[in-house]
Every structure is written in C-alpha cells, then in structure tokens.
Design a protein around this motif. Structure first.
Motif, PDB file in Angstrom:
ATOM      1  N   THR A  20      -8.387   7.515  -2.836  1.00 34.26           N
ATOM      2  CA  THR A  20      -8.253   8.263  -1.571  1.00 34.26           C
ATOM      3  C   THR A  20      -7.896   7.315  -0.416  1.00 34.26           C
ATOM      4  OG1 THR A  20     -10.648   8.245  -1.194  1.00 34.26           O
ATOM      5  CG2 THR A  20      -9.731  10.226  -2.201  1.00 34.26           C
ATOM      6  N   ALA A  21      -8.363   6.074  -0.485  1.00 32.69           N
ATOM      7  CA  ALA A  21      -8.004   5.111   0.563  1.00 32.69           C
ATOM      8  C   ALA A  21      -6.507   4.778   0.497  1.00 32.69           C
ATOM      9  CB  ALA A  21      -8.842   3.840   0.439  1.00 32.69           C
ATOM     10  N   ILE A  22      -5.990   4.594  -0.711  1.00 37.03           N
ATOM     11  CA  ILE A  22      -4.547   4.317  -0.851  1.00 37.03           C
ATOM     12  C   ILE A  22      -3.759   5.530  -0.365  1.00 37.03           C
ATOM     13  CG2 ILE A  22      -2.670   3.787  -2.467  1.00 37.03           C
ATOM     14  CD1 ILE A  22      -4.816   2.606  -4.363  1.00 37.03           C
ATOM     15  N   PHE A  23      -4.231   6.723  -0.771  1.00 34.45           N
ATOM     16  CA  PHE A  23      -3.565   7.961  -0.360  1.00 34.45           C
ATOM     17  C   PHE A  23      -3.590   8.090   1.166  1.00 34.45           C
ATOM     18  CE2 PHE A  23      -3.790  12.500   0.746  1.00 34.45           C
ATOM     19  CZ  PHE A  23      -2.610  12.949   0.184  1.00 34.45           C
ATOM     20  N   GLY A  24      -4.763   7.851   1.753  1.00 33.72           N
ATOM     21  CA  GLY A  24      -4.894   7.983   3.212  1.00 33.72           C
ATOM     22  C   GLY A  24      -3.968   7.031   3.946  1.00 33.72           C
ATOM     23  N   GLU A  25      -3.947   5.785   3.498  1.00 38.30           N
ATOM     24  CA  GLU A  25      -3.104   4.780   4.149  1.00 38.30           C
ATOM     25  C   GLU A  25      -1.628   5.173   4.015  1.00 38.30           C
ATOM     26  OE1 GLU A  25      -3.744   0.847   2.677  1.00 38.30           O
ATOM     27  OE2 GLU A  25      -2.284  -0.058   4.043  1.00 38.30           O
ATOM     28  N   SER A  26      -1.237   5.581   2.824  1.00 36.14           N
ATOM     29  CA  SER A  26       0.163   5.967   2.611  1.00 36.14           C
ATOM     30  C   SER A  26       0.523   7.152   3.493  1.00 36.14           C
ATOM     31  CB  SER A  26       0.397   6.349   1.144  1.00 36.14           C
ATOM     32  OG  SER A  26       0.085   5.271   0.325  1.00 36.14           O
ATOM     33  N   PHE A  27      -0.395   8.102   3.580  1.00 32.83           N
ATOM     34  CA  PHE A  27      -0.112   9.313   4.354  1.00 32.83           C
ATOM     35  C   PHE A  27       0.097   8.969   5.836  1.00 32.83           C
ATOM     36  CE2 PHE A  27      -0.853  13.328   6.452  1.00 32.83           C
ATOM     37  CZ  PHE A  27      -0.190  14.215   5.622  1.00 32.83           C
ATOM     38  N   LEU A  28      -0.729   8.075   6.358  1.00 28.16           N
ATOM     39  CA  LEU A  28      -0.595   7.716   7.776  1.00 28.16           C
ATOM     40  C   LEU A  28       0.657   6.888   8.041  1.00 28.16           C
ATOM     41  CD1 LEU A  28      -4.300   6.868   8.720  1.00 28.16           C
ATOM     42  CD2 LEU A  28      -3.070   9.011   9.053  1.00 28.16           C
ATOM     43  N   GLN A  29       1.112   6.182   7.014  1.00 24.17           N
ATOM     44  CA  GLN A  29       2.282   5.321   7.212  1.00 24.17           C
ATOM     45  C   GLN A  29       3.608   6.025   6.921  1.00 24.17           C
ATOM     46  OE1 GLN A  29       1.129   2.161   4.555  1.00 24.17           O
ATOM     47  NE2 GLN A  29       0.539   0.813   6.230  1.00 24.17           N
ATOM     48  N   HIS A  30       3.547   7.142   6.186  1.00 19.77           N
ATOM     49  CA  HIS A  30       4.782   7.746   5.685  1.00 19.77           C
ATOM     50  C   HIS A  30       5.283   8.835   6.637  1.00 19.77           C
ATOM     51  CE1 HIS A  30       7.812   9.055   2.931  1.00 19.77           C
ATOM     52  NE2 HIS A  30       7.371   8.295   1.952  1.00 19.77           N
ATOM     53  N   PRO A  44       0.611   3.182  -8.224  1.00 16.85           N
ATOM     54  CA  PRO A  44       0.592   2.440  -9.494  1.00 16.85           C
ATOM     55  C   PRO A  44       0.370   0.934  -9.296  1.00 16.85           C
ATOM     56  CG  PRO A  44       2.510   3.878  -9.352  1.00 16.85           C
ATOM     57  CD  PRO A  44       1.879   3.874  -8.006  1.00 16.85           C
ATOM     58  N   ARG A  45       0.894   0.394  -8.219  1.00 16.36           N
ATOM     59  CA  ARG A  45       0.752  -1.051  -7.971  1.00 16.36           C
ATOM     60  C   ARG A  45      -0.668  -1.397  -7.489  1.00 16.36           C
ATOM     61  NH1 ARG A  45       1.199  -3.824  -3.370  1.00 16.36           N
ATOM     62  NH2 ARG A  45       2.111  -2.068  -2.239  1.00 16.36           N
ATOM     63  N   ARG A  46      -1.259  -0.492  -6.708  1.00 19.39           N
ATOM     64  CA  ARG A  46      -2.522  -0.855  -6.067  1.00 19.39           C
ATOM     65  C   ARG A  46      -3.774  -0.411  -6.811  1.00 19.39           C
ATOM     66  NH1 ARG A  46      -2.493   0.278   0.025  1.00 19.39           N
ATOM     67  NH2 ARG A  46      -4.637  -0.282  -0.405  1.00 19.39           N
ATOM     68  N   ILE A  47      -3.647   0.568  -7.689  1.00 18.96           N
ATOM     69  CA  ILE A  47      -4.834   0.996  -8.450  1.00 18.96           C
ATOM     70  C   ILE A  47      -5.449  -0.185  -9.215  1.00 18.96           C
ATOM     71  CG2 ILE A  47      -5.497   2.310 -10.545  1.00 18.96           C
ATOM     72  CD1 ILE A  47      -5.705   4.053  -8.108  1.00 18.96           C
TER      73      ILE A  47
END
Ligand SMILES: [Fe+2]
Ligand SMILES: [Fe+2]
Length: 297
Positions: free
Chosen positions: A143-153, A251-254
């Motif tokens: 969820t942290a990766i998802f959250g960060e991606s969402f705010l940046q995308h 896939p890279r960060r998991i």
C-alpha cells in the motif's frame, strides 16, 4: 465548559506524531457515476473498483493484527503512532465502504472483491498473531508503494473521476504517513525473519486469487469478456502495469521487503507527503473544508 473550537483543536494521540486520523466524510453524492471512471476504461476502472472493494476487509485485518499487540508497546511515541494508524485505517475502511455502496447502486459488483479477498483474509487469520502481523507489514509495503505511485502519477490521477480522486489521494497520503507503524510494532514484538519470509507467499496465495477472480467476475457481469473488448483491456492493463503505468514500480520494489535491514522509512517520502498535505489540507487545500466540518454528508 469545553467549546466546540477547543474540541477540534485538541490533538489526537496520532496527530501528535504526524499520523492524524482525519475524519472526512467524502461527498460521494457528487460522484459522477460514470460507469468506468478511470479514462472510461472498463479494465482499469474495474481493477480500481476491486481495490476499493478489498480495502474495508483488508484494513480491518491490518487494524486487528496491530491491535493484538497494542498492550505490549511501551514506547509512548510508537503507542501514539499505533493509535494514529488504527484511526487512519478505520476511516479508510469506512470511506471505501461508502464509495463501494455507490458502486453497488450502479450495479458494479464490488462485493465480489470484498467476499473473494475476505475468504483469503479468513485463511490468514488462522495463522499465529505474529504471522498475521508479518502479513500485514507485507501488505502495508504494497500500500505504501501504491500510495507513493498514486501521488506521483499525474497522468493516472488526471484520468480519475474527480470526486473519488479526492478519496484516493487522501488515502494514498495517509498510507505514506503511517507506512512504518505496523513494521515497527512487528520489530518490537516478533521480528522473526522466517515469518517475514513466509508472509510474501502466504499473502500472494491467499489474496491474489480473490483479486483476479473478482476482477474477471466484475468484467463478466458487465458483459466485458468478449473478443472485441481485448484491445481496450490491454490499454487498461498498460495504464496499470505497463512501462509508464501506475503500478510500474511494484515488481521492482516488492522484493525490497525481503532484504536484510529493510525498513519502510528507507524510501524517503517526507517531501512528497508534505507537498500533498499542503495540497489537500493547507489554507486553500482541496479537502480543508471537509476536514473542518467532519459531519458533512
Ligand atoms: Fe488504508
Ligand atoms: Fe495502511
């Protein structure tokens, strides 16, 4: 006598350590009710609906797995962080339930996702409390990766329906604010390397089938599994998983999670969080009004 103003200003325990549960009831009645709110694309929109469907049972699992160890936490800062974490996750679950009710009214079967993933979580709940917490920290990593991606995308956010975008942005920000909490609890109460390693395959085996099956079921229910829809689905899949997609970093960060010495804070998102706190809750913030009138409905 306590004035309403002083009640509002009294800091919550979580707020004092940067994890404030923000009691916002989103104005879901203004949701545009576009059937496919992400770029009018059935695949991308259904996937995001699945995520919204799984959050209420998922957040309950996260909260319970952390709450189980709450009394063992003696450090006052971590205690306050746990309080903030529980408050934020509980409110996320509540607001996703309200959004999911809109989806249901529109005939979008988010309940497939809720039930499918609910079964997977019920399997995880049979494991030891320590293993459940290890599963939670693994899912919180996602969820942290998802959250960060969402705010940046920017491009993906621009494609979103504006009312639900507010909810997703609020949720994404708070996932970053509390991303280390469950991990720090785990470090204090167990820190077993084996349980952490097991968490990855356990979560994937228990949760992924429910996600995939409910995505297919939602698309099938919408009559979207015909040959002529393939091109559109590929476009939607690219928006999510492609080279420039929303989840391209997953896939890279998991695998970072399984590295020795990993800690969620190593990915420094403080500037991103600050930027979005200002955008959402600053003086002219997009959600400042909802925050100061939490009973808005
Ligand atoms: Fe959450
Ligand atoms: Fe979370």
């Amino acid at each position: 006598m306590t004035s309403p103003a002083s009640v509002k200003q009294r800091p919550l325990a979580g707020a004092s350590v940067g994890i404030p549960p923000r009691n916002i009831q989103f104005a879901h009645q203004y949701y545009s009710k576009r059937r496919y709110p992400i770029a009018d694309n059935a695949f991308a929109s259904s996937f995001i609906a699945v995520l919204s469907g799984i959050f209420p049972p998922g957040e309950r699992f996260f909260v319970e797995s952390v709450r189980h160890f709450r009394d063992q936490i003696t450090d006052p800062v971590l205690k306050a962080q746990v309080s903030g974490f529980i408050g934020q996750e509980a409110l996320h679950g509540r607001e996703h339930e309200r959004l999911n009710a809109i989806f249901s009214d529109m005939g979008i079967r988010v309940d497939f996702a809720e039930k499918g993933v609910g079964m997977g979580l019920a399997i995880l709940a049979r494991f030891s409390p320590e293993q459940q917490l290890a599963c939670t920290i693994f899912m919180e990593h996602f969820t942290a990766i998802f959250g960060e991606s969402f705010l940046q995308h920017r491009q993906f956010r621009d494609a979103c329906e504006p009312e639900s975008l507010k909810l997703w942005t609020w949720h994404a920000l708070e996932e970053l604010e509390h991303k280390s909490v469950a991990y720090d609890v785990y470090t204090q109460v167990s820190n077993s390397w084996r349980l952490k390693l097991q968490a990855g395959p356990l979560v994937v085996a228990a949760i992924l089938p429910g996600i995939l099956a409910s995505l297919v079921a939602i698309l099938a229910h919408d009559n979207q599994l015909q040959k002529r829809h393939i091109k559109s689905h590929l476009k939607g899949a690219a928006m999510l998983f492609g080279k420039h997609g929303l989840l391209k970093h997953v896939p890279r960060r998991i695998p970072d999670f399984f590295k020795k010495g990993f800690h969620p804070s190593q990915d420094d998102t403080t500037a991103l969080e600050q930027q979005w706190r200002e955008t959402l809750f600053g003086k002219q913030g997009l959600l400042s009004e909802q925050l100061s009138t939490p009973t808005l409905q």
